[in-house]
Enzyme design. Sequence first.
Site, PDB file in Angstrom:
ATOM      1  N   ASP A   1      -4.419  -4.772   5.535  1.00 65.07           N
ATOM      2  CA  ASP A   1      -5.118  -5.609   5.176  1.00 65.07           C
ATOM      3  C   ASP A   1      -3.952  -6.391   4.557  1.00 65.07           C
ATOM      4  O   ASP A   1      -2.671  -5.717   4.343  1.00 65.07           O
ATOM      5  CB  ASP A   1      -5.355  -4.342   3.454  1.00 65.07           C
ATOM      6  CG  ASP A   1      -5.666  -5.759   2.292  1.00 65.07           C
ATOM      7  OD1 ASP A   1      -6.437  -6.619   2.628  1.00 65.07           O
ATOM      8  OD2 ASP A   1      -6.019  -5.009   1.147  1.00 65.07           O
TER       9      ASP A   1
ATOM     10  N   HIS B   1      -2.520  -1.082  -3.725  1.00 65.14           N
ATOM     11  CA  HIS B   1      -3.490   0.561  -3.613  1.00 65.14           C
ATOM     12  C   HIS B   1      -3.296   1.247  -3.913  1.00 65.14           C
ATOM     13  O   HIS B   1      -1.379   1.666  -3.976  1.00 65.14           O
ATOM     14  CB  HIS B   1      -3.817   0.273  -1.952  1.00 65.14           C
ATOM     15  CG  HIS B   1      -3.707  -1.102  -1.082  1.00 65.14           C
ATOM     16  ND1 HIS B   1      -4.010  -1.295   0.431  1.00 65.14           N
ATOM     17  CD2 HIS B   1      -4.695  -2.076  -0.951  1.00 65.14           C
ATOM     18  CE1 HIS B   1      -4.753  -2.165   1.552  1.00 65.14           C
ATOM     19  NE2 HIS B   1      -5.006  -3.135  -0.015  1.00 65.14           N
TER      20      HIS B   1
ATOM     21  N   MET C   1      -0.350   0.829   5.159  1.00 66.12           N
ATOM     22  CA  MET C   1      -1.144   1.290   6.273  1.00 66.12           C
ATOM     23  C   MET C   1      -2.175   0.710   6.392  1.00 66.12           C
ATOM     24  O   MET C   1      -2.793   0.094   4.946  1.00 66.12           O
ATOM     25  CB  MET C   1      -1.900   3.030   6.081  1.00 66.12           C
ATOM     26  CG  MET C   1      -2.535   3.883   6.945  1.00 66.12           C
ATOM     27  SD  MET C   1      -2.553   5.467   6.538  1.00 66.12           S
ATOM     28  CE  MET C   1      -1.413   5.834   6.149  1.00 66.12           C
TER      29      MET C   1
ATOM     30  N   SER D   1       0.762  -1.277   0.065  1.00 67.14           N
ATOM     31  CA  SER D   1      -0.353   0.170  -0.333  1.00 67.14           C
ATOM     32  C   SER D   1       0.580   1.337   0.579  1.00 67.14           C
ATOM     33  O   SER D   1       1.594   1.044  -1.293  1.00 67.14           O
ATOM     34  CB  SER D   1      -1.441  -0.413   0.655  1.00 67.14           C
ATOM     35  OG  SER D   1      -2.312   1.577   0.459  1.00 67.14           O
ATOM     36  N   THR D   2       0.920   2.064   0.849  1.00 65.32           N
ATOM     37  CA  THR D   2       1.598   3.412   0.286  1.00 65.32           C
ATOM     38  C   THR D   2       2.920   3.177   1.055  1.00 65.32           C
ATOM     39  O   THR D   2       3.422   2.363   1.233  1.00 65.32           O
ATOM     40  CB  THR D   2       0.698   4.051   2.233  1.00 65.32           C
ATOM     41  OG1 THR D   2      -0.145   4.328   2.496  1.00 65.32           O
ATOM     42  CG2 THR D   2       1.575   5.828   1.996  1.00 65.32           C
TER      43      THR D   2
END
Length: 312
Positions: free
Chosen positions: A255, A160, A252, A134-135
């Site tokens: 998930d 993401h 973050m 993600s991030t």
Amino acid sequence: MEATYPGMKVLLANNLMMAYNQAEAAQPVFAFVEDGFTKLPEFEMMLALFSALDTRWVAVMDNMGATPARQSSPLLNVGAGIFELTKADSPRQFAQYFDMMVKAPRRDQARPRGMNGTAAAASTFKKIILIGSSTGGVEALRSVLVGFPAQCPPTMIVQHTGKNFGQGLVSLLDRICAAKVVQAEDGMKLETGHVYVAAGQRRHMGMTQRKPMRTRLKEGPPISGHTPSVDALFSSAVPYGSDVVAAILTGMGQDGAKGLLELRKSGAATFAQDEKSSVVYGMPRVAWETGAAQKQVSLARMAGTLLQAAKA
């Protein structure tokens, strides 16, 4: 400026999608970026593209009281190397920054197709690799995939990102990866030398439950807060547990942790990026603290770790 840089072409964009498309096509030497853009989650894609193209850039703030870009996003503290200007700065100051940055030698980052990031032979790989991020994940994925050989194990990735940036991510990764990176579509056969990416899509990616193994893309509500979801990918691979290597990279939230734990229990080799090398130590932290990850690995060692585990 025209006298100093004859033939210079200036492109203007009023949104990130337009800016990304223009930068990818024109491969600019230098970019001025409105500070507001740097605060958007999707700016991560611009950062990765600028890095891949070796494009120098400057964040331009509205005024001296604005929050500096470096304080607005953890992404900008990881090797961004930017300067910050305000609209009150004089044209001479802008020209000085431009002159200093544009004349610096550019590095050649082109990576010939077929060039191995490692000496491992394709015949030694016996497992499928799954990755969730993600991030900070865009740059992390670049770091990992550049270490994969052209004949890498079949690799499936959920990242993401903004809904309009999926194809851009695929193109970016394919630019630097020796293997073939493609946007995941339903029913693709998982093949050696291919990396399948689900990002910015409205469907979850998983694996079919019968061999030969294929991608499965299915619409549905968000899982663990995301579509596509890392948990959805990992959970779909549980029936193949002993044939799977899985990793959670920077990001973050949580998930992927639940699905990774299911995979570990089914016999998969599972890893999480360590705190020091993570831009955001959220998803990897949960995976580690819940026992889903067998080992924490630095980003610099992640490619080698995954490939070595895929040989067993």
